[in-house]
Scaffold this motif. Structure first.
Motif, PDB file in Angstrom:
ATOM      1  N   HIS A 214      -5.731  10.098   2.188  1.00 40.96           N
ATOM      2  CA  HIS A 214      -6.493  10.705   3.289  1.00 40.96           C
ATOM      3  C   HIS A 214      -7.633  11.567   2.767  1.00 40.96           C
ATOM      4  CE1 HIS A 214      -3.168  10.507   6.664  1.00 40.96           C
ATOM      5  NE2 HIS A 214      -3.405   9.334   6.129  1.00 40.96           N
ATOM      6  N   ASN A 215      -7.609  11.980   1.519  1.00 45.54           N
ATOM      7  CA  ASN A 215      -8.797  12.652   0.970  1.00 45.54           C
ATOM      8  C   ASN A 215      -8.925  12.409  -0.529  1.00 45.54           C
ATOM      9  OD1 ASN A 215      -6.999  14.532  -0.242  1.00 45.54           O
ATOM     10  ND2 ASN A 215      -8.390  16.237   0.175  1.00 45.54           N
ATOM     11  N   ASP A 216     -10.132  12.694  -1.042  1.00 45.63           N
ATOM     12  CA  ASP A 216     -10.434  12.406  -2.460  1.00 45.63           C
ATOM     13  C   ASP A 216      -9.561  13.203  -3.420  1.00 45.63           C
ATOM     14  OD1 ASP A 216     -14.090  12.152  -2.057  1.00 45.63           O
ATOM     15  OD2 ASP A 216     -12.450  10.801  -1.480  1.00 45.63           O
ATOM     16  N   GLU A 217      -9.274  14.445  -3.068  1.00 47.21           N
ATOM     17  CA  GLU A 217      -8.482  15.270  -3.990  1.00 47.21           C
ATOM     18  C   GLU A 217      -7.135  14.600  -4.289  1.00 47.21           C
ATOM     19  OE1 GLU A 217     -10.853  17.276  -5.451  1.00 47.21           O
ATOM     20  OE2 GLU A 217      -9.155  18.650  -5.635  1.00 47.21           O
ATOM     21  N   MET A 218      -6.472  14.097  -3.281  1.00 50.77           N
ATOM     22  CA  MET A 218      -5.183  13.430  -3.518  1.00 50.77           C
ATOM     23  C   MET A 218      -5.378  12.123  -4.275  1.00 50.77           C
ATOM     24  SD  MET A 218      -3.043  14.037   0.021  1.00 50.77           S
ATOM     25  CE  MET A 218      -4.262  13.223   1.083  1.00 50.77           C
TER      26      MET A 218
ATOM     27  N   VAL B 234       0.819  -1.216   0.000  1.00 48.65           N
ATOM     28  CA  VAL B 234       0.000   0.000   0.000  1.00 48.65           C
ATOM     29  C   VAL B 234       0.851   1.264   0.000  1.00 48.65           C
ATOM     30  CG1 VAL B 234      -1.850   1.255   1.195  1.00 48.65           C
ATOM     31  CG2 VAL B 234      -1.737  -1.259   1.353  1.00 48.65           C
ATOM     32  N   ALA B 235       0.488   2.207  -0.873  1.00 51.43           N
ATOM     33  CA  ALA B 235       1.043   3.575  -0.802  1.00 51.43           C
ATOM     34  C   ALA B 235       0.001   4.442  -0.098  1.00 51.43           C
ATOM     35  CB  ALA B 235       1.306   4.113  -2.197  1.00 51.43           C
ATOM     36  N   ILE B 236       0.449   5.201   0.905  1.00 50.37           N
ATOM     37  CA  ILE B 236      -0.466   6.103   1.612  1.00 50.37           C
ATOM     38  C   ILE B 236      -0.132   7.542   1.235  1.00 50.37           C
ATOM     39  CG2 ILE B 236      -1.350   6.919   3.816  1.00 50.37           C
ATOM     40  CD1 ILE B 236      -0.527   4.298   5.098  1.00 50.37           C
ATOM     41  N   LEU B 237      -1.149   8.288   0.821  1.00 52.04           N
ATOM     42  CA  LEU B 237      -1.004   9.741   0.588  1.00 52.04           C
ATOM     43  C   LEU B 237      -1.614  10.438   1.803  1.00 52.04           C
ATOM     44  CD1 LEU B 237      -2.030   9.867  -3.180  1.00 52.04           C
ATOM     45  CD2 LEU B 237       0.291   9.872  -2.215  1.00 52.04           C
ATOM     46  N   GLU B 238      -0.758  11.040   2.612  1.00 57.06           N
ATOM     47  CA  GLU B 238      -1.205  11.611   3.877  1.00 57.06           C
ATOM     48  C   GLU B 238      -1.674  13.054   3.709  1.00 57.06           C
ATOM     49  OE1 GLU B 238       1.887  11.267   6.828  1.00 57.06           O
ATOM     50  OE2 GLU B 238       2.512   9.312   6.066  1.00 57.06           O
ATOM     51  N   GLY B 239      -2.517  13.485   4.623  1.00 58.70           N
ATOM     52  CA  GLY B 239      -2.969  14.878   4.633  1.00 58.70           C
ATOM     53  C   GLY B 239      -1.892  15.802   5.183  1.00 58.70           C
ATOM     54  N   THR B 240      -2.296  17.026   5.517  1.00 58.09           N
ATOM     55  CA  THR B 240      -1.348  18.038   5.988  1.00 58.09           C
ATOM     56  C   THR B 240      -0.782  17.669   7.350  1.00 58.09           C
ATOM     57  OG1 THR B 240      -2.786  19.615   4.874  1.00 58.09           O
ATOM     58  CG2 THR B 240      -1.121  20.530   6.343  1.00 58.09           C
ATOM     59  N   PRO B 241       0.546  17.676   7.508  1.00 53.04           N
ATOM     60  CA  PRO B 241       1.128  17.410   8.827  1.00 53.04           C
ATOM     61  C   PRO B 241       0.634  18.452   9.845  1.00 53.04           C
ATOM     62  CG  PRO B 241       2.834  17.452   7.116  1.00 53.04           C
ATOM     63  CD  PRO B 241       1.568  17.942   6.477  1.00 53.04           C
ATOM     64  N   GLY B 242       0.361  17.972  11.063  1.00 56.76           N
ATOM     65  CA  GLY B 242      -0.080  18.921  12.098  1.00 56.76           C
ATOM     66  C   GLY B 242      -1.573  19.080  12.177  1.00 56.76           C
ATOM     67  N   ALA B 243      -2.303  18.545  11.215  1.00 50.54           N
ATOM     68  CA  ALA B 243      -3.774  18.590  11.293  1.00 50.54           C
ATOM     69  C   ALA B 243      -4.251  17.327  12.017  1.00 50.54           C
ATOM     70  CB  ALA B 243      -4.383  18.663   9.902  1.00 50.54           C
ATOM     71  N   SER B 244      -5.197  17.485  12.947  1.00 50.89           N
ATOM     72  CA  SER B 244      -5.678  16.331  13.723  1.00 50.89           C
ATOM     73  C   SER B 244      -6.199  15.231  12.796  1.00 50.89           C
ATOM     74  CB  SER B 244      -6.813  16.776  14.659  1.00 50.89           C
ATOM     75  OG  SER B 244      -7.899  17.308  13.881  1.00 50.89           O
ATOM     76  N   VAL B 245      -6.840  15.660  11.729  1.00 51.85           N
ATOM     77  CA  VAL B 245      -7.469  14.691  10.816  1.00 51.85           C
ATOM     78  C   VAL B 245      -6.422  13.799  10.150  1.00 51.85           C
ATOM     79  CG1 VAL B 245      -7.531  16.476   9.011  1.00 51.85           C
ATOM     80  CG2 VAL B 245      -8.992  14.474   8.819  1.00 51.85           C
ATOM     81  N   SER B 246      -5.247  14.343   9.864  1.00 54.51           N
ATOM     82  CA  SER B 246      -4.197  13.538   9.210  1.00 54.51           C
ATOM     83  C   SER B 246      -3.688  12.460  10.159  1.00 54.51           C
ATOM     84  CB  SER B 246      -3.033  14.436   8.785  1.00 54.51           C
ATOM     85  OG  SER B 246      -3.485  15.516   8.002  1.00 54.51           O
ATOM     86  N   ALA B 247      -3.399  12.849  11.381  1.00 53.59           N
ATOM     87  CA  ALA B 247      -2.876  11.882  12.350  1.00 53.59           C
ATOM     88  C   ALA B 247      -3.890  10.769  12.608  1.00 53.59           C
ATOM     89  CB  ALA B 247      -2.548  12.611  13.657  1.00 53.59           C
ATOM     90  N   ASP B 248      -5.150  11.126  12.742  1.00 50.75           N
ATOM     91  CA  ASP B 248      -6.176  10.130  13.090  1.00 50.75           C
ATOM     92  C   ASP B 248      -6.511   9.210  11.924  1.00 50.75           C
ATOM     93  OD1 ASP B 248      -8.159  12.244  15.355  1.00 50.75           O
ATOM     94  OD2 ASP B 248      -6.203  11.241  15.573  1.00 50.75           O
ATOM     95  N   ARG B 249      -6.550   9.776  10.708  1.00 50.94           N
ATOM     96  CA  ARG B 249      -6.846   8.920   9.555  1.00 50.94           C
ATOM     97  C   ARG B 249      -5.676   7.950   9.305  1.00 50.94           C
ATOM     98  NH1 ARG B 249      -9.775  13.311   5.467  1.00 50.94           N
ATOM     99  NH2 ARG B 249     -11.774  13.303   6.583  1.00 50.94           N
ATOM    100  N   GLN B 250      -4.465   8.406   9.664  1.00 50.65           N
ATOM    101  CA  GLN B 250      -3.293   7.533   9.515  1.00 50.65           C
ATOM    102  C   GLN B 250      -3.314   6.423  10.558  1.00 50.65           C
ATOM    103  OE1 GLN B 250      -1.272   7.652   7.069  1.00 50.65           O
ATOM    104  NE2 GLN B 250       0.700   6.773   7.651  1.00 50.65           N
ATOM    105  N   SER B 251      -3.543   6.778  11.794  1.00 49.28           N
ATOM    106  CA  SER B 251      -3.490   5.751  12.851  1.00 49.28           C
ATOM    107  C   SER B 251      -4.642   4.762  12.706  1.00 49.28           C
ATOM    108  CB  SER B 251      -3.522   6.402  14.234  1.00 49.28           C
ATOM    109  OG  SER B 251      -4.756   7.085  14.440  1.00 49.28           O
ATOM    110  N   GLY B 252      -5.806   5.265  12.334  1.00 53.18           N
ATOM    111  CA  GLY B 252      -6.950   4.359  12.175  1.00 53.18           C
ATOM    112  C   GLY B 252      -6.667   3.302  11.121  1.00 53.18           C
TER     113      GLY B 252
END
Ligand code: GZL
Length: 363
Positions: A269-273, A204-222
């Motif tokens: 982490h989001n549709d745009e990416m 799997v390749a993961i495209l992460e959201g913006t560092p420092g945003a709560s949503v990025s950390a949580d979508r990654q850990s989940g």
């Protein structure tokens, strides 16, 4: 004892034991969470919320005295948007606030946009206070960094209502409540969708959201924790931020495909990416949705259409239409109702089987 509470077209019966609001939503609306998406909720998707008035899972209730405002009809409300409105999530979110402000007859709505700069979001909020904002709705850019804005609001005794992303600031002291999705759950649901699409075997390749945003950390850990717990043959080959932006998603995916030729799955982490990654997959001579499976989060029209056309394999909704819930919660607060620190909304799941029929709920 049961209290009936009406949120724009959605009749909610609040059971005082307080754990979950059972929605008797109109037919075709989302009935919440983990199952297949309900029918199209139309433009203004109805939101089923888990609202616990008596503390517990949603956190204790804030005991904060509301300002002396007789009602929203006499209120000046400020809305601080975080990211530029090039992303459909942001467009739909701001429109929902504008529409509901009109519906409830707010005296004046001020809207600002921080263009993804935390210093600008602080100054935007301070400017709205200077313009007389009596209530603030804030979509925080990052989990940290808004202390100057929170302090300015506290100095003016202006209540702050958070939508969309969480902050590390103090509930009740810096803000009344957080209204948003359960991002860890979204990451877990995305992992389940990708496992289904890859028969539980993937690089799997993961495209992460913006560092420092709560949503990025949580979508990654989940997501990562679900792979570790349930899918031993699904490995993370690479994980890199593309800042929730489509063009960056395409560029990063191009690089990852060159350095990791075995990648056969993408979690964005989001549709745009994800939509940017799909273009990179095509440019590499591969077929998105088939050679490389793609799953993401948001529920934009572009992604749900790609899902319906077989170029994606699953989309977890992150509902941006906070208007009805935000203003309902503000009205409750102004009337002295206890407001829980967290109001978590339910999101639908789009699958290859239900995407076409649920396109109307996408944004
Ligand atoms: C989620 C929101 C995220 C969206 C992205 O609540 O903060 O930010 O999922 C957006 O599209 O950039």
């Amino acid at each position: 004892m049961v209290r009936t509470l009406r949120i724009k077209g959605l009749l909610l019966v609040l059971v005082l034991s307080g754990l979950l609001v059972a929605a008797c939503a109109p037919p075709g609306s989302n009935t919440g969470g983990g199952g297949d998406a309900g029918g199209g909720g139309g433009e203004q998707a109805e939101q089923v919320v888990e609202k616990n008035k008596s503390g517990g899972g949603q956190g204790p209730v804030c005991d904060v005295k509301p300002p002396d405002i007789s009602g929203l009809g006499q209120a000046v409300v400020g809305f601080s948007q975080s990211e530029e409105e090039t992303n459909p999530f942001r467009i739909a979110e701001t429109q929902s606030i504008r529409d509901e402000a009109k519906n409830v007859g707010v005296e004046k709505l001020i809207v600002t946009n921080a263009a993804s700069q935390i210093n600008k979001q602080n100054s935007d909020i301070q400017d709205m206070l200077a313009q007389g904002a009596e209530i603030l709705i804030v979509a925080p850019l990052n989990a940290d960094g808004l202390e100057p804005a929170f302090q300015a609001a506290a100095d003016e005794n202006v209540p702050v209502f958070l939508i969309d992303r969480e902050v590390t600031a103090k509930p009740c002291e810096n803000y009344i409540t957080f209204m948003g999705s359960n991002f860890v759950r979204q990451g877990k649901q995305a992992a389940d969708l990708l496992a289904e699409a890859t028969n539980e075997k993937a690089q799997v390749a993961i495209l992460e959201g913006t560092p420092g945003a709560s949503v990025s950390a949580d979508r990654q850990s989940g997501f990562v924790d679900q792979l570790k717990a349930e899918y031993p043959d699904m490995k993370v080959a690479a994980s890199q931020t593309a800042n929730f932006v489509r063009t960056e998603g395409q560029t990063v995916m191009e690089q990852l495909l060159q350095s990791n030729p075995d990648i056969n799955a993408v979690y964005a982490h989001n549709d745009e990416m994800a939509l940017g990654a799909i273009q990179a997959i095509r440019d590499a001579g591969k077929t998105p949705g088939k050679d490389i499976k793609v799953v993401s989060i948001d529920g934009t029209k572009g992604a749900v259409q790609a899902l319906a056309q077989g170029q994606m394999n699953g989309v977890v909704e992150s509902n941006p239409r906070f208007g009805p819930l935000a203003f309902q919660t503000i009205e409750e607060f102004l009337s002295g109702e206890p407001i829980p620190q967290n109001i978590i909304i339910q999101d639908r799941i789009y699958t290859p089987q239900n995407a076409e029929e649920n396109l109307g709920a996408a944004y």
